[in-house]
Design an enzyme around this catalytic site. Structure first.
Site, PDB file in Angstrom:
ATOM      1  N   ARG A 148      22.166 -60.540   4.437  1.00 19.25           N
ATOM      2  CA  ARG A 148      23.517 -60.808   4.905  1.00 19.25           C
ATOM      3  C   ARG A 148      24.331 -61.237   3.681  1.00 19.25           C
ATOM      4  O   ARG A 148      23.779 -61.780   2.720  1.00 19.25           O
ATOM      5  CB  ARG A 148      23.531 -61.930   5.947  1.00 19.25           C
ATOM      6  CG  ARG A 148      22.704 -61.641   7.194  1.00 19.25           C
ATOM      7  CD  ARG A 148      22.753 -62.833   8.135  1.00 19.25           C
ATOM      8  NE  ARG A 148      22.020 -62.600   9.378  1.00 19.25           N
ATOM      9  CZ  ARG A 148      20.759 -62.967   9.602  1.00 19.25           C
ATOM     10  NH1 ARG A 148      20.083 -63.613   8.645  1.00 19.25           N
ATOM     11  NH2 ARG A 148      20.172 -62.718  10.751  1.00 19.25           N
ATOM     12  N   LYS A 172      20.527 -67.450   9.208  1.00 22.64           N
ATOM     13  CA  LYS A 172      21.207 -68.121  10.320  1.00 22.64           C
ATOM     14  C   LYS A 172      20.377 -69.298  10.812  1.00 22.64           C
ATOM     15  O   LYS A 172      19.154 -69.236  10.854  1.00 22.64           O
ATOM     16  CB  LYS A 172      21.438 -67.128  11.468  1.00 22.64           C
ATOM     17  CG  LYS A 172      22.528 -66.110  11.181  1.00 22.64           C
ATOM     18  CD  LYS A 172      22.795 -65.262  12.401  1.00 22.64           C
ATOM     19  CE  LYS A 172      23.964 -64.311  12.167  1.00 22.64           C
ATOM     20  NZ  LYS A 172      24.240 -63.474  13.358  1.00 22.64           N
ATOM     21  N   HIS A 244      27.687 -55.719   5.009  1.00 23.12           N
ATOM     22  CA  HIS A 244      26.718 -55.592   6.098  1.00 23.12           C
ATOM     23  C   HIS A 244      26.235 -54.152   6.252  1.00 23.12           C
ATOM     24  O   HIS A 244      25.144 -53.911   6.791  1.00 23.12           O
ATOM     25  CB  HIS A 244      27.330 -56.093   7.404  1.00 23.12           C
ATOM     26  CG  HIS A 244      26.367 -56.859   8.255  1.00 23.12           C
ATOM     27  ND1 HIS A 244      25.828 -58.068   7.874  1.00 23.12           N
ATOM     28  CD2 HIS A 244      25.823 -56.579   9.466  1.00 23.12           C
ATOM     29  CE1 HIS A 244      25.007 -58.502   8.824  1.00 23.12           C
ATOM     30  NE2 HIS A 244      24.996 -57.615   9.793  1.00 23.12           N
ATOM     31  N   ARG A 247      22.986 -53.720   4.673  1.00 27.11           N
ATOM     32  CA  ARG A 247      21.907 -54.287   5.487  1.00 27.11           C
ATOM     33  C   ARG A 247      21.491 -53.294   6.583  1.00 27.11           C
ATOM     34  O   ARG A 247      20.302 -53.070   6.817  1.00 27.11           O
ATOM     35  CB  ARG A 247      22.386 -55.607   6.097  1.00 27.11           C
ATOM     36  CG  ARG A 247      21.396 -56.319   7.010  1.00 27.11           C
ATOM     37  CD  ARG A 247      21.975 -57.691   7.342  1.00 27.11           C
ATOM     38  NE  ARG A 247      21.367 -58.343   8.496  1.00 27.11           N
ATOM     39  CZ  ARG A 247      20.274 -59.103   8.445  1.00 27.11           C
ATOM     40  NH1 ARG A 247      19.643 -59.275   7.292  1.00 27.11           N
ATOM     41  NH2 ARG A 247      19.810 -59.672   9.532  1.00 27.11           N
ATOM     42  N   HIS A 270      15.615 -61.469  12.183  1.00 26.05           N
ATOM     43  CA  HIS A 270      16.047 -61.441  13.582  1.00 26.05           C
ATOM     44  C   HIS A 270      15.094 -62.274  14.437  1.00 26.05           C
ATOM     45  O   HIS A 270      13.880 -62.132  14.326  1.00 26.05           O
ATOM     46  CB  HIS A 270      16.058 -60.004  14.118  1.00 26.05           C
ATOM     47  CG  HIS A 270      17.164 -59.173  13.568  1.00 26.05           C
ATOM     48  ND1 HIS A 270      17.150 -57.785  13.575  1.00 26.05           N
ATOM     49  CD2 HIS A 270      18.351 -59.521  12.983  1.00 26.05           C
ATOM     50  CE1 HIS A 270      18.260 -57.328  13.038  1.00 26.05           C
ATOM     51  NE2 HIS A 270      18.997 -58.356  12.667  1.00 26.05           N
ATOM     52  N   TYR A 279      18.275 -50.290  15.242  1.00 27.45           N
ATOM     53  CA  TYR A 279      18.112 -49.443  14.061  1.00 27.45           C
ATOM     54  C   TYR A 279      17.196 -48.253  14.312  1.00 27.45           C
ATOM     55  O   TYR A 279      16.889 -47.501  13.386  1.00 27.45           O
ATOM     56  CB  TYR A 279      17.567 -50.275  12.893  1.00 27.45           C
ATOM     57  CG  TYR A 279      18.538 -51.343  12.464  1.00 27.45           C
ATOM     58  CD1 TYR A 279      19.718 -51.007  11.812  1.00 27.45           C
ATOM     59  CD2 TYR A 279      18.313 -52.686  12.756  1.00 27.45           C
ATOM     60  CE1 TYR A 279      20.632 -51.975  11.450  1.00 27.45           C
ATOM     61  CE2 TYR A 279      19.216 -53.661  12.400  1.00 27.45           C
ATOM     62  CZ  TYR A 279      20.372 -53.291  11.741  1.00 27.45           C
ATOM     63  OH  TYR A 279      21.287 -54.259  11.392  1.00 27.45           O
TER      64      TYR A 279
END
Length: 298
Positions: A148, A172, A244, A247, A270, A279
């Protein structure tokens, strides 16, 4: 409990109990601020007095403001967290947001770059300048590690383990993870560190940040956006791209190459594998090749 006290306590709860990053806390508090604004301009109820009907009226009001479904879903998520906090604090026994359903969101496939697109962008960088060497290292790391943009700008020298080909990033929720880094990214990262960064007059307290601007401060997220936008214009790329996008491309190219979805989930950081499954929008030729190679009736 009045609004100001409730919001202050909720902010502390998010930081200490939920360990959320600053941006996430700000987003939650902003959403509860909207609820407060709605309540104080109407029924004048305190947080402990709001009902499910009040919350439905609030969400209708938010919709009338023109907020898109993803934004409405985020607002509702913040409200639900807020009322769970109020229950923990014994401000109320019930949760008026419990039965409210989130608006349905159509999953949008992310834009990706082809391998040739990425090569064109990297080749377009002017390596005769100090910023050019830095920018090449930035793109190699973005694409090579699937970071990110916030993870890139906060990357620390003390978290580079290039001898064993790993870096450690903070994602995150302030969660740390180790990510493999490829030989091309390592090569240009070392060139930047040894030939460019050493000549920068670094501001006190910022010595551990990897990517710096010419004034010796950590590179901002906006600056990374501008670097990529400039390269897209230079190469005539018509796609709307951002940091992004690298990514997304990292993940898609790995999966198209046969990488295990669980491994990609770990590298992207994730929490749920369902987030990574987006994806798997692979091109038809790849899917046809998989059937041809693996199906017993092919």
């Amino acid at each position: 409990m009045h609004w100001e006290e409730a919001i202050r306590g909720f902010s502390t709860f998010l930081k200490l109990e939920r360990s959320l990053a600053g941006n996430s806390v700000e987003a939650y508090i902003g959403d509860i601020g909207k609820l407060r604004q709605f309540s104080e301009s109407g029924n004048q109820k305190a947080p402990g007095q709001l009902t499910t009907s009040d919350l439905k009226d609030f969400l209708k009001w938010v919709n009338e403001l023109g907020m898109l479904a993803p934004t409405q879903a985020r607002v509702l998520s913040g409200i639900k967290a807020f009322f769970r906090f109020l229950q923990l604090e014994h401000v109320r026994d019930d949760d008026p947001a419990h039965l409210i359903e989130s608006p349905r969101i159509q999953r949008k496939l992310p834009d990706i770059l082809s391998i040739q697109d990425i090569q064109n962008l990297i080749t377009a960088i002017d390596l005769s300048t100090a910023e050019g060497m830095r920018n090449k290292a930035i793109l190699e790391v973005l694409y090579g590690c699937g970071l990110r943009v916030s993870e890139l700008t906060s990357l620390k020298l003390s978290n580079l383990f290039l001898d064993i080909e790993f870096i450690k990033v903070t994602g995150k929720g302030s969660k740390e993870r180790l990510i493999p880094i490829g030989t091309e990214a390592i090569k240009f990262l070392r060139i930047y560190l040894n030939e460019t960064r050493v000549h920068i007059n670094i501001k006190p307290g910022k010595e551990d940040f990897v990517f710096l601007n010419r004034r010796g401060s950590p590179l901002s997220r906006v600056m990374v956006f501008l670097i990529i936008k400039g390269l897209a214009e230079k190469t005539g790329l018509k796609k709307h791209i951002s940091p992004h996008t690298f990514r997304h491309s990292f993940a898609t190219h790995l999966i198209e190459g046969g990488a295990d979805l669980r491994a990609v989930q770990e590298m992207l950081g994730h929490e749920s594998i369902t987030t990574t499954e987006i994806y798997t929008h692979l091109d038809r030729s790849y899917l046809r090749d998989v059937i041809t190679q693996y199906h017993p009736r092919s």
